[in-house]
Design a protein around this motif. Structure first.
Motif, PDB file in Angstrom:
ATOM      1  N   VAL A  75      -7.245  -7.579  11.167  1.00 13.34           N
ATOM      2  CA  VAL A  75      -6.221  -7.543  12.223  1.00 13.34           C
ATOM      3  C   VAL A  75      -6.789  -6.773  13.410  1.00 13.34           C
ATOM      4  N   ARG A  76      -6.747  -7.373  14.587  1.00 15.63           N
ATOM      5  CA  ARG A  76      -7.207  -6.660  15.782  1.00 15.63           C
ATOM      6  C   ARG A  76      -6.319  -7.018  16.966  1.00 15.63           C
ATOM      7  N   LEU A  77      -6.299  -6.129  17.922  1.00 10.73           N
ATOM      8  CA  LEU A  77      -5.536  -6.349  19.151  1.00 10.73           C
ATOM      9  C   LEU A  77      -6.343  -7.257  20.075  1.00 10.73           C
ATOM     10  N   ALA A  78      -5.697  -8.298  20.576  1.00  6.64           N
ATOM     11  CA  ALA A  78      -6.377  -9.221  21.490  1.00  6.64           C
ATOM     12  C   ALA A  78      -6.855  -8.485  22.738  1.00  6.64           C
ATOM     13  N   ASP A  79      -7.884  -9.008  23.352  1.00  9.68           N
ATOM     14  CA  ASP A  79      -8.440  -8.350  24.539  1.00  9.68           C
ATOM     15  C   ASP A  79      -7.398  -8.196  25.640  1.00  9.68           C
ATOM     16  N   THR A  80      -6.450  -9.104  25.688  1.00 13.21           N
ATOM     17  CA  THR A  80      -5.402  -9.018  26.717  1.00 13.21           C
ATOM     18  C   THR A  80      -4.360  -7.961  26.375  1.00 13.21           C
ATOM     19  N   THR A 112      -1.850  -8.362  24.545  1.00 17.23           N
ATOM     20  CA  THR A 112      -0.513  -8.951  24.470  1.00 17.23           C
ATOM     21  C   THR A 112      -0.122  -9.396  23.066  1.00 17.23           C
ATOM     22  N   HIS A 113      -1.094  -9.498  22.159  1.00 21.27           N
ATOM     23  CA  HIS A 113      -0.768  -9.964  20.813  1.00 21.27           C
ATOM     24  C   HIS A 113      -1.842  -9.509  19.827  1.00 21.27           C
ATOM     25  N   LEU A 114      -1.530  -9.677  18.538  1.00 17.22           N
ATOM     26  CA  LEU A 114      -2.463  -9.322  17.478  1.00 17.22           C
ATOM     27  C   LEU A 114      -3.115 -10.589  16.935  1.00 17.22           C
ATOM     28  N   LEU A 115      -4.381 -10.505  16.623  1.00 15.73           N
ATOM     29  CA  LEU A 115      -5.109 -11.627  16.053  1.00 15.73           C
ATOM     30  C   LEU A 115      -5.423 -11.336  14.589  1.00 15.73           C
ATOM     31  N   VAL A 116      -5.129 -12.288  13.721  1.00 13.36           N
ATOM     32  CA  VAL A 116      -5.300 -12.116  12.278  1.00 13.36           C
ATOM     33  C   VAL A 116      -6.441 -12.992  11.776  1.00 13.36           C
ATOM     34  N   THR A 117      -7.351 -12.386  11.020  1.00 12.26           N
ATOM     35  CA  THR A 117      -8.451 -13.115  10.371  1.00 12.26           C
ATOM     36  C   THR A 117      -8.459 -12.718   8.894  1.00 12.26           C
ATOM     37  N   PRO A 118      -7.714 -13.411   8.051  1.00 10.84           N
ATOM     38  CA  PRO A 118      -7.632 -13.039   6.628  1.00 10.84           C
ATOM     39  C   PRO A 118      -8.980 -13.180   5.938  1.00 10.84           C
ATOM     40  N   PRO A 119      -9.188 -12.459   4.830  1.00 11.98           N
ATOM     41  CA  PRO A 119     -10.445 -12.593   4.085  1.00 11.98           C
ATOM     42  C   PRO A 119     -10.618 -14.030   3.577  1.00 11.98           C
ATOM     43  N   THR A 120     -11.867 -14.453   3.494  1.00 11.32           N
ATOM     44  CA  THR A 120     -12.157 -15.796   2.984  1.00 11.32           C
ATOM     45  C   THR A 120     -12.566 -15.773   1.515  1.00 11.32           C
ATOM     46  N   GLY A 149      -0.960 -13.870  16.236  1.00 13.84           N
ATOM     47  CA  GLY A 149      -1.627 -15.164  16.311  1.00 13.84           C
ATOM     48  C   GLY A 149      -2.812 -15.239  15.371  1.00 13.84           C
ATOM     49  N   ASP A 150      -3.239 -16.434  15.081  1.00 17.65           N
ATOM     50  CA  ASP A 150      -4.417 -16.683  14.255  1.00 17.65           C
ATOM     51  C   ASP A 150      -5.658 -16.531  15.126  1.00 17.65           C
ATOM     52  N   SER A 151      -6.726 -16.012  14.562  1.00 14.32           N
ATOM     53  CA  SER A 151      -7.953 -15.836  15.359  1.00 14.32           C
ATOM     54  C   SER A 151      -8.528 -17.171  15.820  1.00 14.32           C
ATOM     55  N   ILE A 152      -8.164 -18.248  15.110  1.00 13.10           N
ATOM     56  CA  ILE A 152      -8.624 -19.584  15.516  1.00 13.10           C
ATOM     57  C   ILE A 152      -7.638 -20.210  16.489  1.00 13.10           C
ATOM     58  N   ASP A 153      -6.349 -20.116  16.151  1.00 13.61           N
ATOM     59  CA  ASP A 153      -5.300 -20.675  17.013  1.00 13.61           C
ATOM     60  C   ASP A 153      -4.372 -19.535  17.416  1.00 13.61           C
ATOM     61  N   GLU A 154      -4.595 -18.997  18.603  1.00 12.83           N
ATOM     62  CA  GLU A 154      -3.856 -17.812  19.031  1.00 12.83           C
ATOM     63  C   GLU A 154      -2.379 -18.105  19.254  1.00 12.83           C
ATOM     64  N   THR A 155      -1.998 -19.358  19.280  1.00 12.68           N
ATOM     65  CA  THR A 155      -0.577 -19.683  19.474  1.00 12.68           C
ATOM     66  C   THR A 155       0.164 -19.730  18.144  1.00 12.68           C
ATOM     67  N   SER A 205       1.724 -18.387  14.701  1.00 12.87           N
ATOM     68  CA  SER A 205       2.305 -17.118  14.227  1.00 12.87           C
ATOM     69  C   SER A 205       2.515 -17.145  12.720  1.00 12.87           C
ATOM     70  N   SER A 206       1.695 -17.941  12.013  1.00 12.29           N
ATOM     71  CA  SER A 206       1.899 -18.132  10.579  1.00 12.29           C
ATOM     72  C   SER A 206       1.658 -16.869   9.769  1.00 12.29           C
ATOM     73  N   TRP A 207       0.920 -15.898  10.345  1.00  7.72           N
ATOM     74  CA  TRP A 207       0.626 -14.674   9.603  1.00  7.72           C
ATOM     75  C   TRP A 207       1.579 -13.535   9.941  1.00  7.72           C
ATOM     76  N   ALA A 208       2.543 -13.780  10.796  1.00  9.64           N
ATOM     77  CA  ALA A 208       3.432 -12.688  11.234  1.00  9.64           C
ATOM     78  C   ALA A 208       4.219 -12.094  10.069  1.00  9.64           C
ATOM     79  N   ASP A 209       4.804 -12.961   9.247  1.00  9.15           N
ATOM     80  CA  ASP A 209       5.603 -12.456   8.125  1.00  9.15           C
ATOM     81  C   ASP A 209       4.740 -11.719   7.107  1.00  9.15           C
ATOM     82  N   ASP A 210       3.531 -12.226   6.850  1.00 12.35           N
ATOM     83  CA  ASP A 210       2.637 -11.562   5.896  1.00 12.35           C
ATOM     84  C   ASP A 210       2.263 -10.164   6.382  1.00 12.35           C
ATOM     85  N   LEU A 211       1.978 -10.053   7.683  1.00 15.99           N
ATOM     86  CA  LEU A 211       1.605  -8.754   8.232  1.00 15.99           C
ATOM     87  C   LEU A 211       2.776  -7.779   8.165  1.00 15.99           C
TER      88      LEU A 211
END
Length: 533
Positions: A285-290, A292-300, A355-361, A363-369
């Motif tokens: 989880v990291r803060l986007a450069d802007t 304005t939102h958080l970017l999620v990259t779950p473990p693979t 947002g997803d690190s691949i698709d910043e639009t 929000s599928s990870w919001a509830d998990d976070l």
């Protein structure tokens, strides 16, 4: 020489063989003339009753061997006021003692016994000696009463427990008010499993380092299921001094032991495991450069190090594996990581889009976070995060087009988050929730509030009950909350409940319910006044 047969033996033989095969020999029974022998079976039972009284009347007392050991230690606490002692006798017997509500009924008095015991214990009083056996019997049947009952019974209770095996639980129950026995490691090495767990728990409360050393000495020889419960006992007095032992337990043969050790370590924010989880969470989880939102990259993948730190490679909940790994590592990371790495408060972080690190639009990870943060707040007892996750106390939205009440916004368990807050704040938040949403979803929230409930929370509950009655709902649709009100409502609300009983339709279910509740509140008010007196 004539041998006279014992009448009791004669009756016993006739009962075994049956009166049709072995008639009653009336001449051998001195009591036979006292019963009607028209029906042999009835005559047999009547003769048995008379013979039993006759045998008992002739019994002689057995000589006493003297007192069993030294007497009980002196109990210097003041004795209960006489009215309070009578009330305890009523509660132990389950009788109403003549105290009834407007409808002539009361709640189950056994449900009021825990509050009486806790209040009496806090008052530093002792019960009359004659009531201690009944008190110990009640505690034997209900384990939740034991801590308070043992403290109230005091030295006489411990002395009685040494004489009666049914009360041996007293010797295994911690009561800080009573002198503690010297540590006896024989119980740890020779006792039953339950006694060993209790011994370790008590020792951890008195001397955490000694408890850890005791467990360390036999750890390698314990069974896996025993190691799990022994490890759980380390929650008492948990500190950084326990970290090396718990870190070693991460390599245990049992996956349940490994998971428990990892959970304990995650509650120590400065532990090495917490730092490792923080690094994984920072990568996920990291803060986007802007900003304005958080970017999620779950473990693979779930590598060996993640598994050693308590993350199972397969999800036991049916969730996707990546979502499972993501939630586990975020829940175990120190919550201080996020404000430190982003410069944002918990409230500001929760307000950001996810947002997803691949698709910043996306929000599928919001509830998990959000759920993982909620679990971390409960595990780490972080009131700031719990407060932010719960949000402000619910308030009605002004009426108008599209008006609606503000819903509870958290994917975590609200009651668990609420329990992290100070008691007064819990009561205020729950009262506001009930005022807006009613009692339908309030059962678990009320269960998280300290009892007895504060007057404002009690008033909110009574008002919601009045609304439920007026809406035509049936009392049993709120049976859980109603059962709780008898134990937790402030006694001062008795008058308001009596008004509800008077205003309900005569002989209706709500009339009976409110009458019962009012009577119980009056009973509790008298009970608490007696203890105060």
């Amino acid at each position: 020489m004539t041998i006279t047969q014992d009448p009791w033996e004669t009756l016993h033989t006739s009962a075994l063989l049956g009166t049709d095969r072995r008639p009653l020999p009336a001449t051998a029974l001195p009591l036979a003339d006292a019963v009607d022998q028209g029906d042999p079976a009835t005559a047999l039972l009547e003769l048995a009753a008379l013979a039993a009284v006759r045998r008992r009347a002739g019994a002689l007392p057995v000589p006493a061997d003297g007192p069993p050991g030294p007497p009980a230690a002196e109990d210097a606490r003041p004795e209960l006021p006489e009215p309070a002692a009578r009330r305890l006798a009523v509660l132990l017997s389950g009788r109403t003692g003549g105290g009834t509500g407007a409808g002539g009924t009361l709640a189950n008095l056994s449900e009021l016994l825990p509050q009486w015991l806790a209040t009496a214990r806090a008052s530093g009083l002792r019960p009359p000696t004659a009531l201690i056996p009944g008190l110990l019997d009640a505690a034997r049947a209900r384990s939740e009463l034991r801590a308070d009952a043992v403290a109230l019974a005091g030295p006489p209770g411990r002395w009685l427990a040494e004489q009666n095996p049914d009360w041996r639980f007293v010797l295994r129950t911690t009561a800080p008010e009573l002198p503690q026995r010297p540590t006896d490691d024989r119980l740890w090495h020779e006792g039953l499993f339950a006694e060993r767990v209790t011994h370790l728990t008590q020792l951890r409360r008195r001397d955490p380092a000694a408890g850890l050393e005791l467990l360390r000495g036999t750890w390698s020889t314990e069974r896996a299921e025993d190691r799990l419960l022994f490890l759980d006992a380390l929650q008492d007095g948990l500190s950084p001094a326990d970290e090396p032992f718990l870190e070693a337990a991460l390599g245990d043969r049992s996956k349940n032991v490994r998971a428990t050790a990892a959970e304990l370590l995650s509650t120590l924010p400065g532990s090495a495991l917490a730092r490792r989880m923080a690094e994984r969470a920072r990568a996920a989880v990291r803060l986007a450069d802007t900003g304005t939102h958080l970017l999620v990259t779950p473990p693979t993948a779930c590598d060996a190090q993640m598994q050693r730190d308590g993350i199972a490679p397969k999800s036991p909940t049916g969730r996707g594996e990546r979502a499972w790994w993501f939630g586990e590592l975020v829940a175990a990371a120190p919550l201080s990581l996020w404000p430190e790495s982003t410069g944002l408060t918990p409230g500001q972080l929760l307000a950001l889009r996810v947002g997803d690190s691949i698709d910043e639009t996306s929000s599928s990870w919001a509830d998990d976070l959000r759920e993982a943060w909620a679990r971390a707040a409960v595990r780490q007892q972080d009131a700031d995060w719990a407060r932010a996750l719960l949000g402000p106390a619910p308030a009605p939205v002004p009426s108008g087009r599209g008006a609606r009440t503000r819903a509870l916004r958290t994917t975590g368990a609200p009651a668990k988050l609420l329990a992290v807050l100070p008691p007064e704040e819990r009561a205020v938040w729950t009262a506001a929730f009930i005022t807006v949403h009613g009692l339908g979803e309030a059962f678990q929230l009320l269960g998280a509030c300290a009892t007895p409930w504060t007057p404002p929370l009690s008033t909110a509950v009574v008002t919601a009950l009045a609304r439920a009655a007026a809406s035509g709902a049936y009392p049993w649709s709120h049976s859980g909350v109603l059962g709780m009100t008898e134990r937790a409502l402030a006694p001062e609300t008795a008058a308001a409940v009596e008004e509800l009983a008077a205003g309900a339709a005569p002989d209706s279910a709500w009339s009976e319910t409110f009458s019962r509740l009012a009577g119980t509140l009056r009973f509790r008010a008298a009970m608490l006044a007696e203890l105060a007196g």
